[in-house]
Every structure is written in C-alpha cells, then in structure tokens.
Scaffold this motif. Structure first.
Motif, mmCIF file in Angstrom:
data_model
loop_
_atom_site.group_PDB
_atom_site.id
_atom_site.type_symbol
_atom_site.label_atom_id
_atom_site.label_comp_id
_atom_site.label_asym_id
_atom_site.label_seq_id
_atom_site.Cartn_x
_atom_site.Cartn_y
_atom_site.Cartn_z
ATOM 1 N N ALA A 210 0.816 -1.216 0.000
ATOM 2 C CA ALA A 210 0.000 0.000 0.000
ATOM 3 C C ALA A 210 0.847 1.262 0.000
ATOM 4 O O ALA A 210 0.500 2.243 -0.658
ATOM 5 C CB ALA A 210 -0.937 -0.005 1.212
ATOM 6 N N ILE A 211 1.976 1.269 0.712
ATOM 7 C CA ILE A 211 2.759 2.501 0.796
ATOM 8 C C ILE A 211 3.577 2.755 -0.467
ATOM 9 O O ILE A 211 3.871 3.907 -0.804
ATOM 10 C CB ILE A 211 3.665 2.482 2.046
ATOM 11 C CG1 ILE A 211 4.027 3.918 2.448
ATOM 12 C CG2 ILE A 211 4.912 1.640 1.821
ATOM 13 C CD1 ILE A 211 4.690 4.029 3.798
ATOM 14 N N PHE A 212 3.932 1.678 -1.206
ATOM 15 C CA PHE A 212 4.698 1.860 -2.440
ATOM 16 C C PHE A 212 3.822 1.984 -3.676
ATOM 17 O O PHE A 212 4.277 2.504 -4.698
ATOM 18 C CB PHE A 212 5.674 0.699 -2.624
ATOM 19 C CG PHE A 212 6.898 0.782 -1.763
ATOM 20 C CD1 PHE A 212 7.945 1.627 -2.102
ATOM 21 C CD2 PHE A 212 7.015 0.024 -0.612
ATOM 22 C CE1 PHE A 212 9.083 1.700 -1.310
ATOM 23 C CE2 PHE A 212 8.146 0.090 0.188
ATOM 24 C CZ PHE A 212 9.181 0.942 -0.160
ATOM 25 N N LEU A 213 2.571 1.514 -3.632
ATOM 26 C CA LEU A 213 1.713 1.524 -4.816
ATOM 27 C C LEU A 213 1.487 2.921 -5.387
ATOM 28 O O LEU A 213 1.552 3.105 -6.614
ATOM 29 C CB LEU A 213 0.373 0.849 -4.491
ATOM 30 C CG LEU A 213 -0.638 0.770 -5.637
ATOM 31 C CD1 LEU A 213 -0.066 0.022 -6.833
ATOM 32 C CD2 LEU A 213 -1.937 0.107 -5.159
ATOM 33 N N PRO A 214 1.225 3.957 -4.560
ATOM 34 C CA PRO A 214 1.031 5.288 -5.149
ATOM 35 C C PRO A 214 2.246 5.766 -5.936
ATOM 36 O O PRO A 214 2.101 6.371 -7.003
ATOM 37 C CB PRO A 214 0.776 6.190 -3.931
ATOM 38 C CG PRO A 214 0.409 5.285 -2.830
ATOM 39 C CD PRO A 214 1.057 3.976 -3.094
ATOM 40 N N GLY A 215 3.445 5.481 -5.433
ATOM 41 C CA GLY A 215 4.645 5.894 -6.153
ATOM 42 C C GLY A 215 4.753 5.243 -7.512
ATOM 43 O O GLY A 215 5.131 5.888 -8.500
ATOM 44 N N ALA A 216 4.421 3.949 -7.603
ATOM 45 C CA ALA A 216 4.465 3.257 -8.886
ATOM 46 C C ALA A 216 3.440 3.835 -9.861
ATOM 47 O O ALA A 216 3.738 4.047 -11.046
ATOM 48 C CB ALA A 216 4.216 1.768 -8.675
ATOM 49 N N LEU A 217 2.228 4.090 -9.367
ATOM 50 C CA LEU A 217 1.191 4.665 -10.228
ATOM 51 C C LEU A 217 1.582 6.051 -10.724
ATOM 52 O O LEU A 217 1.323 6.408 -11.880
ATOM 53 C CB LEU A 217 -0.139 4.725 -9.477
ATOM 54 C CG LEU A 217 -0.790 3.370 -9.163
ATOM 55 C CD1 LEU A 217 -1.995 3.554 -8.243
ATOM 56 C CD2 LEU A 217 -1.211 2.665 -10.447
ATOM 57 N N LEU A 218 2.224 6.838 -9.870
ATOM 58 C CA LEU A 218 2.637 8.178 -10.276
ATOM 59 C C LEU A 218 3.765 8.126 -11.303
ATOM 60 O O LEU A 218 3.807 8.947 -12.229
ATOM 61 C CB LEU A 218 3.062 8.993 -9.058
ATOM 62 C CG LEU A 218 1.918 9.471 -8.161
ATOM 63 C CD1 LEU A 218 2.454 10.093 -6.885
ATOM 64 C CD2 LEU A 218 1.025 10.464 -8.899
ATOM 65 N N VAL A 219 4.698 7.190 -11.155
ATOM 66 C CA VAL A 219 5.750 7.046 -12.165
ATOM 67 C C VAL A 219 5.130 6.721 -13.520
ATOM 68 O O VAL A 219 5.463 7.332 -14.546
ATOM 69 C CB VAL A 219 6.761 5.968 -11.746
ATOM 70 C CG1 VAL A 219 7.674 5.587 -12.920
ATOM 71 C CG2 VAL A 219 7.606 6.453 -10.577
ATOM 72 N N LEU A 220 4.214 5.759 -13.542
ATOM 73 C CA LEU A 220 3.539 5.412 -14.797
ATOM 74 C C LEU A 220 2.723 6.574 -15.342
ATOM 75 O O LEU A 220 2.671 6.797 -16.556
ATOM 76 C CB LEU A 220 2.615 4.207 -14.575
ATOM 77 C CG LEU A 220 3.276 2.849 -14.386
ATOM 78 C CD1 LEU A 220 2.244 1.808 -13.980
ATOM 79 C CD2 LEU A 220 3.971 2.409 -15.673
#
Length: 406
Positions: A314-324
């Motif tokens: 949950a804490i890393f998912l937003p970062g991955a979505l923002l990179v994409l």
C-alpha cells in the motif's frame, strides 16, 4: 539527441531478471537513505552497466524528486521501466525492497524478545539515534529546500502550525498552503532542454491516464470503503496508501504522518514505533520499508506478516502509479513555471513538517534526562562531522544503551 536506446539483450523475461538481480544487489548493499541511494544508482546504471546516459539519469532523478512518495524507489522504478517495460518496474521495486521489507517484518516478531533480553535501553538508544538522524535530515533539507526569506518563512510557518494543530489533515492543509504560497510568491528558473529519452515511449498516454485515475480513485475510495465495510485490512491499506501518496521529501517525512495515524489510533505504542524507525536506519534499501514493521506489529487485524505485506504494497503503490502516470508528461509539466513554483513551496513545507516531527514526537519521547541531550549531540557529531554511516551510529547507540541499562 543525448542518447540512443540501449541494445535489447534477449527476450523480456531475461531483461526483467537482469533488472531484479541488479536491484536486489542494491537492496542488500545500499545503506544511507535516499540521497546515498541516488549515488549508488548512478554508479551502477550510468557508470557500470551503461543503461542510462548522464542526462537521462538526471532527468529521471528530477522526476523522482518532483513526485510525492519514496524518491529513491521511484527512481529505481523508472530505471526498471526504461530497461524492461512494466515487468521491469515491478522487478526493480521488488529487488530493492525485498531485503529490508523481510527484515522489518521479521523484526515485528522478535522485537518483544529483544526488549525482554535487553530491557528498555535498546529502544531508548534507538530513539536517541533517531533524533540525531532526523536533525541531520532537517538541516540538509533546509539548506536545499528552504533557502531565502520566502522559503524559510514558509518552512517556519508550517513547523509552528503543525506544532499547534496535529494530524494528517493539518499536514495536508499545510502542503496545500505551501503550494499556493509558492505559486503566488516564488519564481523558479526555466530548466534546461530535457534529454531525448526513449523511455517515455514505453508508457502510452492512455496507460498514463489510467494510472493517474487509479491513483486518485484509491486515494478517495479506500477510506470510504474501510469505514463503510468496517474492514481492518482496508483500513490498514488506506492509512499506508495515503502516507505513500501524500509524503513529499522521502522516507524521513513519512515519520510524522504515520505516527499521527498509527500511534494516534492506538495500533502501536510510541516506544515501539520509534524503535522500529530507528532500526530501519540501520538497514540497506528504502526507508519506506518501515511500513512492513508497523503493519506486522500493529494491534489490529491483519497483524503479522499479512499486515506487513499489506502495508508494504500500500505505501509503495502510489509511487508506482505516479511514475507510470507522470513520466510521459514530465517534460511538458516541468516546463510550466507555475508547477515549478508550487512544488518549491511544497518542498519548503516539507522542511517544516520534518522540523515539527523532530520536536514532537522524536525529542519529546527520547529526551528523558539531561544526559540524553548530550548523547543525541554525540550521535549528531558522529553522523554530520565524523561522517559515519547512519546504520553504524544507530546500531552503536542501541547496543551501548542496552548494555548500560541492564
């Protein structure tokens, strides 16, 4: 053009495995926090493996610092995406996070036994070391992000405001206010022409729009669904997703947001929270892996390793979505003067957020007697002047405090 696309070596599974192995090696050896991670990444992927040119690396680094979330992990995700597409992004995150994530989840199981053997001294030593680490981060970030009277005033105002009004809502309002102040009063220079990086072609615009839509949808819906369904797993995911989505400035700044959410809700006591935060300073890999400890040790379901996994994802998912979501539009966005000015204001607020956290809860919890101030000063000297690595200072103070408190 500043670079040509790197040669493709074999089918995508082999490139994905290559990315995983490279980042697993860094996850086992990259001590020192986000700023040190950037140096490790440059040496590994620009100098040693030649996956990126200097210009392309600098451009991806600027993107990672622009986005909220774990900056070094997002830089790694972007490099993995460039090298092996979407599987490469996942492989980079998994390899870099796996060692520290497993260690922090394991710590949740053994921490009660460590406390029983060593007493409260180990936790107290960790808390003193955390105070020195956070002080060093505040000073370094202030020198970079709060330069000049306007930025310094924004940072000071945020710190004072957050000492008066606590909680995640106050922090979000402070970040929003910083963006507005930056937009109104700051002027940022126009950046140089970005390099022609073929990585942007790996994420089509529809995929980027979908990623940004999912990012916003989860940010809004997770708290509502958790409350409506009274589901503790969704509640845990909501807290950590919000932390990963709203934290500017890297791993140190996640401390105040998670402290107000986790300790404030009674899921974990203050001493255990700060003790786990101290331990993560002594590990290689991302500081956001601290989420694995909190998710596994917190006092509501799901606890143990399932809670740790939920918290980590949950804490890393937003970062991955923002990179994409942002990578294809990055060159256009960073050329807009208003966006750069608003980001400068937000970054100044980040300094104030961390300064407020340094006082409460870090110093108010760790400093119990006058000698503690002397120990914290000594830890800072070892970090900032002697330049000892944070992991060595943290482990040293925990061991010393544990021995002398027995």
């Amino acid at each position: 053009m500043d670079e040509t696309p790197p040669p493709q070596q074999g089918p995508w599974p082999s490139r994905t495995w290559e990315v995983f192995r490279a980042f697993l090696g860094l996850g086992l050896t990259a001590f020192g926090g986000p700023v040190a991670h950037f140096s490790y990444f440059r040496r590994e992927f620009v100098e040693r493996r030649a996956w990126l040119s200097e210009a392309a690396f600098a451009d991806l680094l600027a993107l990672a610092q622009f986005l909220p979330g774990p900056a070094s992990s997002q830089l790694g995700m972007a490099i993995g995406l460039r090298r092996a597409g979407y599987p490469g992004l996942a492989a980079a995150w998994l390899g870099f996070t796996l060692p520290a994530g497993v260690a922090m989840i394991g710590l949740a199981y053994v921490a009660p036994y460590l406390t029983a053997v060593w007493g409260k001294g180990v936790l107290h030593g960790l808390q003193i070391a955390v105070a020195a680490v956070v002080l060093q981060a505040v000073i370094a970030m202030a020198r970079a992000l709060a330069v000049g009277p306007i930025r310094a005033g924004i940072a000071l105002g945020a710190a004072v405001g957050l000492l008066i009004a606590h909680g995640p809502v106050a922090q979000m309002m402070a970040l929003a206010a910083g963006g507005l102040f930056g937009l109104a009063f700051l002027r940022e220079p126009t950046p140089a022409e970005p390099p022609d990086d073929p990585a942007t072609a790996k994420v089509p615009a529809p995929v980027s729009i979908a990623a940004l839509s999912i990012f916003a949808l989860l940010l809004g819906l997770l708290p509502v669904l958790a409350a409506a369904l009274d589901d503790p797993t969704l509640g845990l995911a909501s807290v950590f997703y919000r932390a990963g989505a709203l934290v500017f400035g890297g791993g140190h700044v996640v401390l105040p947001l998670l402290q107000s959410e986790i300790v404030g809700r009674g899921w974990l006591d203050q001493d255990s929270f700060l003790g786990g935060y101290g331990v993560v300073q002594a590990l290689p890999g991302p500081l956001f892996s601290f989420a694995g400890f909190v998710g596994a040790a917190q006092q509501q379901a799901p606890g143990g390793w399932p809670g740790g996994l939920v918290a980590l994802v949950a804490i890393f998912l937003p970062g991955a979505l923002l990179v994409l979501g942002v990578l294809p539009f990055w060159d256009r966005l960073k050329s807009i003067a208003g966006a750069r000015a608003a980001l400068a204001g937000v970054n100044a607020v980040v300094v104030g957020v961390l300064a407020a956290a340094l006082w409460d809860p870090v110093l108010t919890t760790a400093m119990r007697r006058p000698s503690d101030w002397a120990l914290a000063a000594g830890a800072y000297v070892f970090l900032a002047i002697a330049k000892l690595p944070p992991w060595l200072v943290v482990l040293g103070f925990a061991a010393i405090a544990g021995v002398f408190s027995r």
